[in-house]
Design an enzyme around this catalytic site. Structure first.
Site, short mmCIF file in Angstrom:
data_model
loop_
_atom_site.label_atom_id
_atom_site.label_comp_id
_atom_site.label_asym_id
_atom_site.label_seq_id
_atom_site.Cartn_x
_atom_site.Cartn_y
_atom_site.Cartn_z
N ARG A 50 75.50 -2.11 77.60
CA ARG A 50 74.29 -2.88 77.94
C ARG A 50 74.40 -3.53 79.32
O ARG A 50 73.40 -3.80 79.96
CB ARG A 50 74.06 -3.99 76.91
CG ARG A 50 73.67 -3.49 75.52
CD ARG A 50 73.14 -4.65 74.70
NE ARG A 50 73.10 -4.39 73.27
CZ ARG A 50 72.09 -3.78 72.64
NH1 ARG A 50 71.05 -3.35 73.32
NH2 ARG A 50 72.14 -3.61 71.35
N ASP A 81 60.01 4.52 72.73
CA ASP A 81 60.52 5.85 72.41
C ASP A 81 59.52 6.51 71.44
O ASP A 81 58.51 7.05 71.87
CB ASP A 81 61.91 5.66 71.79
CG ASP A 81 62.73 6.92 71.70
OD1 ASP A 81 62.19 7.93 71.26
OD2 ASP A 81 63.92 6.90 72.06
N GLU A 84 59.84 -5.33 76.43
CA GLU A 84 60.76 -4.36 75.79
C GLU A 84 61.58 -3.61 76.83
O GLU A 84 61.21 -3.57 78.01
CB GLU A 84 59.94 -3.34 74.99
CG GLU A 84 59.90 -3.59 73.49
CD GLU A 84 61.24 -3.39 72.80
OE1 GLU A 84 62.30 -3.39 73.44
OE2 GLU A 84 61.22 -3.22 71.57
N ASP A 85 62.67 -3.02 76.40
CA ASP A 85 63.44 -2.18 77.31
C ASP A 85 62.93 -0.74 77.30
O ASP A 85 62.92 -0.09 78.33
CB ASP A 85 64.94 -2.22 76.99
CG ASP A 85 65.25 -1.91 75.53
OD1 ASP A 85 64.33 -1.99 74.69
OD2 ASP A 85 66.41 -1.61 75.23
N PHE A 126 69.27 10.59 76.44
CA PHE A 126 69.76 9.33 75.88
C PHE A 126 70.23 8.44 77.02
O PHE A 126 71.19 8.76 77.72
CB PHE A 126 70.87 9.55 74.86
CG PHE A 126 71.11 8.30 74.06
CD1 PHE A 126 70.26 7.95 73.02
CD2 PHE A 126 72.15 7.44 74.38
CE1 PHE A 126 70.44 6.77 72.30
CE2 PHE A 126 72.34 6.26 73.68
CZ PHE A 126 71.49 5.93 72.64
C1 PRP Z 1 65.19 0.03 70.84
C2 PRP Z 1 64.25 -0.59 71.84
C3 PRP Z 1 62.97 -0.71 71.08
C4 PRP Z 1 63.01 0.45 70.14
C5 PRP Z 1 62.17 1.54 70.72
O1 PRP Z 1 65.74 -1.00 70.09
O2 PRP Z 1 64.73 -1.83 72.28
O3 PRP Z 1 62.90 -1.91 70.34
O4 PRP Z 1 64.37 0.86 70.06
O5 PRP Z 1 62.17 2.66 69.90
P1 PRP Z 1 60.89 3.25 69.18
O6 PRP Z 1 59.79 3.34 70.20
O7 PRP Z 1 61.36 4.61 68.74
O8 PRP Z 1 60.53 2.39 68.03
P2 PRP Z 1 67.04 -0.88 69.18
O9 PRP Z 1 66.61 -0.82 67.76
O10 PRP Z 1 67.90 0.20 69.71
O11 PRP Z 1 67.74 -2.31 69.33
P3 PRP Z 1 68.36 -3.04 70.58
O12 PRP Z 1 67.21 -3.45 71.47
O13 PRP Z 1 69.04 -4.21 69.99
O14 PRP Z 1 69.31 -2.09 71.27
#
Ligand code: PRP
Length: 176
Positions: free
Chosen positions: A163, A101, A97-98, A150
């Site tokens: 990105r 949160d 994952e990136d 953010f």
């Molecule tokens: C982001 C990130 C995780 C998630 C984390 O994805 O890549 O999947 O949010 O947040 P959380 O811990 O609050 O659940 P996003 O939905 O922004 O999609 P993306 O990776 O396509 O930008």
């Protein structure tokens, strides 16, 4: 409107940390084949860097889940938009994952994937915002713990943009 306020983690620091994480993972999984699941789209850049730094046999999988809308706040809802292409039963799996949160996305996803009986399942994330948790959740391999700001770049977006930035930066939302 928005503007880039500052660089939070430089490209050089990201590179060094990815190398260290890859070293740790290569050590922990020595002699094994690892199935790495990239969670699209945010993890794509980290995934590409991480897998190339691993000294292991690897298999790639890609999943797409939805949790955020266009804004900066999580909706708490998780939907699987694209699943893995091959069964993970009996496999050593690492979810890549990136960012963690609220923890909602990964705690849901990990639960779903555990039900498929992998040999093991771990979480690797480049960024972690522990202060934002809504559910208790810990990553196994964490690049950087960051404050509640953010962030964009290195795969992370705001409304689909930024990105491709090489540094992880803090974004400021402005009135005009
Ligand atoms: C982001 C990130 C995780 C998630 C984390 O994805 O890549 O999947 O949010 O947040 P959380 O811990 O609050 O659940 P996003 O939905 O922004 O999609 P993306 O990776 O396509 O930008």
């Amino acid at each position: 409107m928005e503007r880039i306020k500052k660089v939070l983690i430089s490209e050089a620091d990201v590179k060094a940390r990815v190398k260290a994480l890859a070293g740790e993972i290569s050590e922990d999984y020595r002699g094994k084949t690892v199935t790495l699941i990239c969670i699209l789209s945010g993890a794509s850049i980290f995934f590409a860097d991480l897998v190339r730094a691993l000294d292991l046999d690897v298999r790639f999988e890609f999943m797409s889940v939805s949790s955020y809308g266009a804004g900066t706040v999580t909706s708490g809802e998780v939907k699987i938009l694209k699943d893995v292409n091959h069964p993970i039963a009996g496999k050593d799996v690492i979810i890549v994952e990136d960012i963690i949160d609220s923890g909602c996305t990964l705690s849901y996803l990990k639960r779903v994937l555990e039900q498929r009986n992998p040999a093991s399942i771990k979480i690797c994330t480049i960024l972690d915002k522990p202060s934002r948790r809504k559910v208790e959740f810990k990553g196994d391999y964490v690049g950087f713990e960051i404050p509640d700001e953010f962030v964009i770049g290195y795969g992370l977006d705001y409304d689909g943009k930024y990105r491709n930035l090489k540094d992880v930066c803090v974004l400021e939302l402005t009135e005009d």
